[in-house]
Scaffold this active site. Structure first.
Site, short mmCIF file in Angstrom:
data_model
loop_
_atom_site.label_atom_id
_atom_site.label_comp_id
_atom_site.label_asym_id
_atom_site.label_seq_id
_atom_site.Cartn_x
_atom_site.Cartn_y
_atom_site.Cartn_z
N HIS A 79 -0.18 -0.82 -10.62
CA HIS A 79 -0.94 -1.64 -9.68
C HIS A 79 -1.29 -3.00 -10.31
O HIS A 79 -2.44 -3.41 -10.37
CB HIS A 79 -2.21 -0.92 -9.23
CG HIS A 79 -2.66 -1.33 -7.86
ND1 HIS A 79 -3.14 -0.43 -6.95
CD2 HIS A 79 -2.68 -2.54 -7.24
CE1 HIS A 79 -3.48 -1.07 -5.82
NE2 HIS A 79 -3.19 -2.34 -5.98
N ARG A 115 0.85 -1.19 0.00
CA ARG A 115 0.00 0.00 0.00
C ARG A 115 0.89 1.24 0.00
O ARG A 115 1.89 1.30 0.72
CB ARG A 115 -0.93 0.02 1.22
CG ARG A 115 -2.07 -0.99 1.16
CD ARG A 115 -3.10 -0.60 0.12
NE ARG A 115 -4.23 -1.51 0.08
CZ ARG A 115 -4.34 -2.56 -0.74
NH1 ARG A 115 -3.34 -2.84 -1.56
NH2 ARG A 115 -5.42 -3.30 -0.74
N GLU A 157 -4.15 7.12 -7.72
CA GLU A 157 -4.12 6.28 -8.92
C GLU A 157 -5.27 6.65 -9.84
O GLU A 157 -6.40 6.78 -9.38
CB GLU A 157 -4.20 4.80 -8.52
CG GLU A 157 -2.99 4.33 -7.73
CD GLU A 157 -3.02 2.86 -7.38
OE1 GLU A 157 -3.86 2.12 -7.96
OE2 GLU A 157 -2.21 2.41 -6.56
#
Length: 365
Positions: free
Chosen positions: A313, A265, A294
């Site tokens: 990601h 994270r 993001e």
């Protein structure tokens, strides 16, 4: 003969509802008379944006899913991936007794409300552990060996041989890798790294020193890990307690030839401290698959740096990780209903709830 019930499955662009439906039919057909199937968000980009906001702020920021409003009245079990399950959602699910999400994170579920209402919550631990552990090691190699940068240069007509770390490009053998967070993913990373003949340090205050040593690793405190590691890879969950776990102080302890890899994270790292360390070459480099916003903003300073590898990601997204998780979830629920040991129960205190006990007995008959 068991009591038949209605269940609802709500997928999204990552795992569609039909995949949850197939898994439910495979494992729960003896207990189900109807499966109500739908999707929450089918657009991939929108899903990434919305789920990230839910992870930051909780499910209460989203409206109740229309399908739940329309058909939730008689649903006994609800399953999904990123579908937001807020406090208000439960008002439209008066008969629900089991909720399951096929992911380790529970940010999209109001577990406290579920527990108060006698609803048992399941998640899936380790569904993408193989994928993330593979990717973390891949990022480690890509950053220190300049794999992505060389590829980019060739694609743009350059035969590049000089890089930010050219004076100390490392081999892994004999180096020290620090692993922060020693859950399922951290342990897989340690196991996979063993073939590289590296020294493996572990910092995880929630895991016993004995367990860490049993995996061939060395338990250390946080300061020792940052001081001695040539590579640091993050595999902890983000909590209020460990937010900015990697800050200015921790980075100041690192070797100037050290690298940090984050597939967990973004909030585990102080963004400004990391960018400053990369800009001044206080550390050799970083590899990031997760970001504080993001998609990453077009004006981010990270895009200007030559000692960081960035991916969008991707760590947990493999075919196996996606197709496996609904089945893992449904199989665990089936085991629970049939009196076997379930692996993924989040709030076991609900098992003492009298209303829940009565419902479960009815299902088993």
């Amino acid at each position: 003969m068991s009591k038949k019930m209605k269940i609802m499955v709500i997928g999204d662009a990552m795992i569609p509802g039909k995949d949850f439906e197939s898994a439910a039919k495979k494992y729960l057909s003896d207990y189900v008379e109807e499966i109500i199937t739908g999707d929450w968000e089918n657009n991939w980009d929108n899903l990434q944006r919305r789920r990230l906001e839910v992870e930051k702020k909780g499910p209460e920021i989203e409206e109740v899913v229309p399908l739940i409003k329309e058909k939730g009245q008689d649903v006994s079990m609800l399953f999904g991936l990123f579908v937001p399950i807020s406090k208000e959602t439960f008002n439209y699910l008066p008969k629900v007794k089991i909720i399951g999400v096929s992911r380790a994170g529970l940010e999209n579920v109001n577990v406290k409300e579920a527990t108060q209402r006698g609803v048992l919550v399941f998640n899936v631990q380790g569904r993408n552990a193989e994928a993330v552990s593979d990717f973390a090691i891949g990022l480690l190699l890509a950053e220190c060996r300049n794999i992505a940068r060389a590829h980019y240069a060739i694609k743009n007509g350059q035969w590049r041989k000089e890089f930010s770390n050219s004076d100390w490009i490392p081999e892994l053998k004999g180096k020290t890798v620090g692993i922060i967070g020693f859950g399922y993913i951290g342990r897989l990373v340690a196991k996979k790294l063993s073939g590289f003949e590296v020294r493996r340090l572990v910092y995880d205050p929630y895991v016993s020193e004995e367990e860490i040593r049993e995996c061939g690793c060395i338990p250390v405190d946080k300061e020792t890990l940052f001081k001695e590691s040539d590579f640091i890879t993050l595999h902890a969950r983000l909590t209020e307690e460990n937010k900015n776990l990697v800050g200015k102080y921790e980075i100041s302890l690192m070797k100037p030839t050290a690298y940090i890899i984050n597939t967990a994270r973004a909030g585990l790292i102080d963004k400004e401290a990391l960018i400053e360390a990369l800009k001044t070459k206080r550390i050799a480099g970083a590899a990031l698959d997760v970001f504080w916003e993001e998609p990453i903003p077009s004006d981010s300073e990270l895009l200007e740096l030559d000692n960081v590898t960035l991916t969008s990601h991707l760590a947990g997204t493999t075919k196996e990780a996606l197709t496996r998780s609904p089945e893992l979830l449904m199989e665990d629920v089936k085991k629970f209903i049939e009196g076997q040991k379930a692996r993924f129960i989040v709030n076991p205190e609900v098992l003492e709830n009298q209303e829940f006990k009565k419902w479960l007995e009815g299902v088993k008959k």
